[in-house]
Design a protein around this motif. Structure first.
Motif, mmCIF file in Angstrom:
data_model
loop_
_atom_site.group_PDB
_atom_site.id
_atom_site.type_symbol
_atom_site.label_atom_id
_atom_site.label_comp_id
_atom_site.label_asym_id
_atom_site.label_seq_id
_atom_site.Cartn_x
_atom_site.Cartn_y
_atom_site.Cartn_z
ATOM 1 N N GLY A 2 29.656 26.800 -29.079
ATOM 2 C CA GLY A 2 29.719 27.186 -30.434
ATOM 3 C C GLY A 2 28.653 27.560 -31.149
ATOM 4 N N LEU A 3 27.398 27.712 -30.510
ATOM 5 C CA LEU A 3 26.101 28.108 -31.106
ATOM 6 C C LEU A 3 25.930 29.521 -30.713
ATOM 7 N N THR A 4 26.259 30.375 -31.659
ATOM 8 C CA THR A 4 26.341 31.978 -31.316
ATOM 9 C C THR A 4 24.931 32.464 -31.843
ATOM 10 N N PRO A 5 24.078 33.021 -30.725
ATOM 11 C CA PRO A 5 22.738 33.579 -31.094
ATOM 12 C C PRO A 5 23.049 34.785 -31.786
ATOM 13 N N THR A 6 22.431 34.979 -32.938
ATOM 14 C CA THR A 6 22.235 36.410 -33.693
ATOM 15 C C THR A 6 21.211 37.205 -33.076
ATOM 16 N N GLY A 7 20.161 37.060 -32.222
ATOM 17 C CA GLY A 7 19.275 37.878 -31.720
ATOM 18 C C GLY A 7 18.510 37.003 -30.815
ATOM 19 N N GLY A 8 17.829 37.610 -30.050
ATOM 20 C CA GLY A 8 16.713 37.030 -29.194
ATOM 21 C C GLY A 8 15.880 38.135 -28.361
ATOM 22 N N THR A 9 15.261 37.444 -27.433
ATOM 23 C CA THR A 9 14.698 38.203 -26.334
ATOM 24 C C THR A 9 14.845 38.032 -24.940
ATOM 25 N N GLN B 109 22.161 34.172 -19.400
ATOM 26 C CA GLN B 109 22.815 32.727 -19.096
ATOM 27 C C GLN B 109 22.601 31.817 -20.165
ATOM 28 N N LEU B 110 21.440 31.681 -20.811
ATOM 29 C CA LEU B 110 21.117 30.912 -22.012
ATOM 30 C C LEU B 110 22.089 31.292 -23.099
ATOM 31 N N SER B 111 22.399 32.563 -23.318
ATOM 32 C CA SER B 111 23.347 32.911 -24.479
ATOM 33 C C SER B 111 24.641 32.693 -24.393
ATOM 34 N N GLN B 112 24.946 32.685 -22.964
ATOM 35 C CA GLN B 112 26.481 32.125 -22.688
ATOM 36 C C GLN B 112 26.694 30.714 -22.847
ATOM 37 N N LEU B 113 25.656 29.957 -22.555
ATOM 38 C CA LEU B 113 25.601 28.542 -22.564
ATOM 39 C C LEU B 113 25.695 28.339 -24.036
ATOM 40 N N LEU B 114 25.003 28.682 -24.816
ATOM 41 C CA LEU B 114 25.011 28.500 -26.263
ATOM 42 C C LEU B 114 26.305 28.967 -26.996
ATOM 43 N N ASN B 115 26.694 29.803 -26.483
ATOM 44 C CA ASN B 115 28.065 30.314 -27.020
ATOM 45 C C ASN B 115 29.077 29.418 -26.660
ATOM 46 N N GLN B 116 29.142 28.846 -25.547
ATOM 47 C CA GLN B 116 30.262 28.018 -24.852
ATOM 48 C C GLN B 116 30.228 26.770 -25.758
ATOM 49 N N LEU C 251 20.333 20.387 -20.163
ATOM 50 C CA LEU C 251 20.602 21.137 -21.218
ATOM 51 C C LEU C 251 21.937 21.366 -21.854
ATOM 52 N N ASP C 252 22.730 21.589 -20.772
ATOM 53 C CA ASP C 252 24.406 21.565 -21.080
ATOM 54 C C ASP C 252 24.913 20.290 -21.637
ATOM 55 N N ASP C 253 24.395 19.223 -20.893
ATOM 56 C CA ASP C 253 24.909 17.965 -21.290
ATOM 57 C C ASP C 253 24.271 17.608 -22.821
ATOM 58 N N ALA C 254 23.009 18.067 -23.064
ATOM 59 C CA ALA C 254 22.450 17.524 -24.377
ATOM 60 C C ALA C 254 23.253 18.187 -25.423
ATOM 61 N N LEU C 255 23.527 19.711 -24.988
ATOM 62 C CA LEU C 255 24.391 20.282 -25.920
ATOM 63 C C LEU C 255 25.640 19.743 -26.359
ATOM 64 N N THR C 256 26.376 19.235 -25.383
ATOM 65 C CA THR C 256 27.508 18.579 -25.631
ATOM 66 C C THR C 256 27.111 17.234 -26.542
ATOM 67 N N LEU C 257 26.509 16.476 -26.332
ATOM 68 C CA LEU C 257 26.347 15.520 -27.189
ATOM 69 C C LEU C 257 25.908 15.844 -28.612
#
Length: 330
Positions: free
Chosen positions: A263-270, A254-261, A317-323
């Motif tokens: 334009g912040l594409t994770p290249t890795g994670g756990t 869910q976090l990865s999907q939110l970041l992608n929305q 988090l969603d709102d802060a990412l938008t800003l």
């Protein structure tokens, strides 16, 4: 002192925002910590030698034969370099920085590689050290490859040291069951998956004679009585563990999907964090901080690590990412 996630006091002072008004996702610690039981006062009154029950619970949980409890895996991390005379140590350039710091300050020569050591580095090294999965990139090393590297090192008295702080949701990839061989060390922690970083409980898995040497250097009473009690319960609670092994991967996705929305594409994670390289990561980190969201910033390479948020904090988090994203075009 090196820079770490979780340094919320610093953030509060720097940005003039009270501690209670932050969303801290800088650490990769499970926000749904193992529930803390009621504690008997006697746990605080007695000196706490490490009990056999704690070691038995750890052996069962990790699937290993030999284990040593310590005050967080950090304690073992700092002690391991003192067990060898100055030697050549290889590790990834992008990794938990305390490892390099501990080996360098005890006189060892560090050689960095980008992600995977080549044959030349392996041949020239006495110690190979990796985080698996890697922190912060999330890269996962195959078990067979790690065991092959250990076999090459062991023929000349070398070591393979594997920090498995983020391994708990994927125990099938752990080297724990292979420990007991000379020159193979595994570090584990209750801080991440169990969300109990404040307990300061970790474990060193290794060959029994070498573990005894570490134990003698740690000295008595290295883990508090209350911490031992809670750790024993957490390690034995299979129902809670199974629930988290289903819950955390879903939250990380869910976090990865939110970041992608955004334009912040994770290249890795756990299952506990996502890693996002970005040329303007410092700007993003600063804007998010101004809105009370604390992330882990990395300067080289420029990147941010995002830990999991509690369910009630996703909208924030969603709102802060938008800003933050909008600020990049200002």
């Amino acid at each position: 002192m090196l820079e770490h996630g979780g340094n919320l006091q610093q953030a509060a002072q720097q940005y003039g925002r009270p501690l209670a008004d932050w969303l801290d996702i800088s650490t990769g610690i499970n926000p749904q910590h193992y529930p803390i039981p009621a504690l008997e006062p006697s746990l605080f009154q007695r000196l706490p030698p490490v009990t056999e029950s704690l070691h038995a619970a750890a052996r069962a949980y990790y699937g290993c034969q030999h284990v040593l409890a310590c005050a967080g895996s950090q304690a073992a991390l700092q002690l391991l370099p003192t067990l060898r005379p100055p030697c050549r140590v290889a590790m990834p350039r992008t990794m938990y920085q305390e490892h390099a710091h501990a080996w360098q300050r005890t006189g060892h020569e560090i050689q960095f590689f980008e992600q995977t050591p080549d044959s030349r580095i392996l041949q020239q090294s006495d110690v190979l050290l990796v985080c698996n999965p890697n922190n912060p990139t999330g890269h996962l090393y195959a078990t067979d490859k790690l065991l092959d590297w250990h076999a090459q090192l062991a023929t000349r008295g070398g070591w393979l040291v594997v920090d498995e702080a983020f391994m708990d949701t994927t125990p099938q990839h752990s080297l724990a069951s292979h420990t007991g061989q000379a020159g193979l060390w595994v570090l584990r922690s209750l801080g991440k998956f169990f969300g109990l970083a404040g307990l300061r409980v970790g474990f060193l898995l290794g060959e029994p004679t070498a573990l005894a040497q570490v134990e003698s250097r740690l000295g008595p009473w290295s883990v508090t009585g209350p911490s031992q009690y809670i750790a024993s319960l957490a390690l034995a609670d299979h129902a809670w563990q199974q629930h988290m092994r289903a819950e955390l991967p879903a939250q990380s996705a869910q976090l990865s999907q939110l970041l992608n929305q955004h334009g912040l594409t994770p290249t890795g994670g756990t299952d506990l964090f996502q890693y996002v390289p970005h040329p303007q990561s410092l700007r993003l980190h600063q804007v998010l901080a101004k809105h009370g969201v604390w992330t882990r910033y990395f300067a080289a390479p420029a990147a941010l690590r995002f830990g999991l948020a509690s369910t009630q904090d996703w909208d924030r988090l969603d709102d802060a990412l938008t800003l933050a994203i909008n600020s990049l075009s200002d």
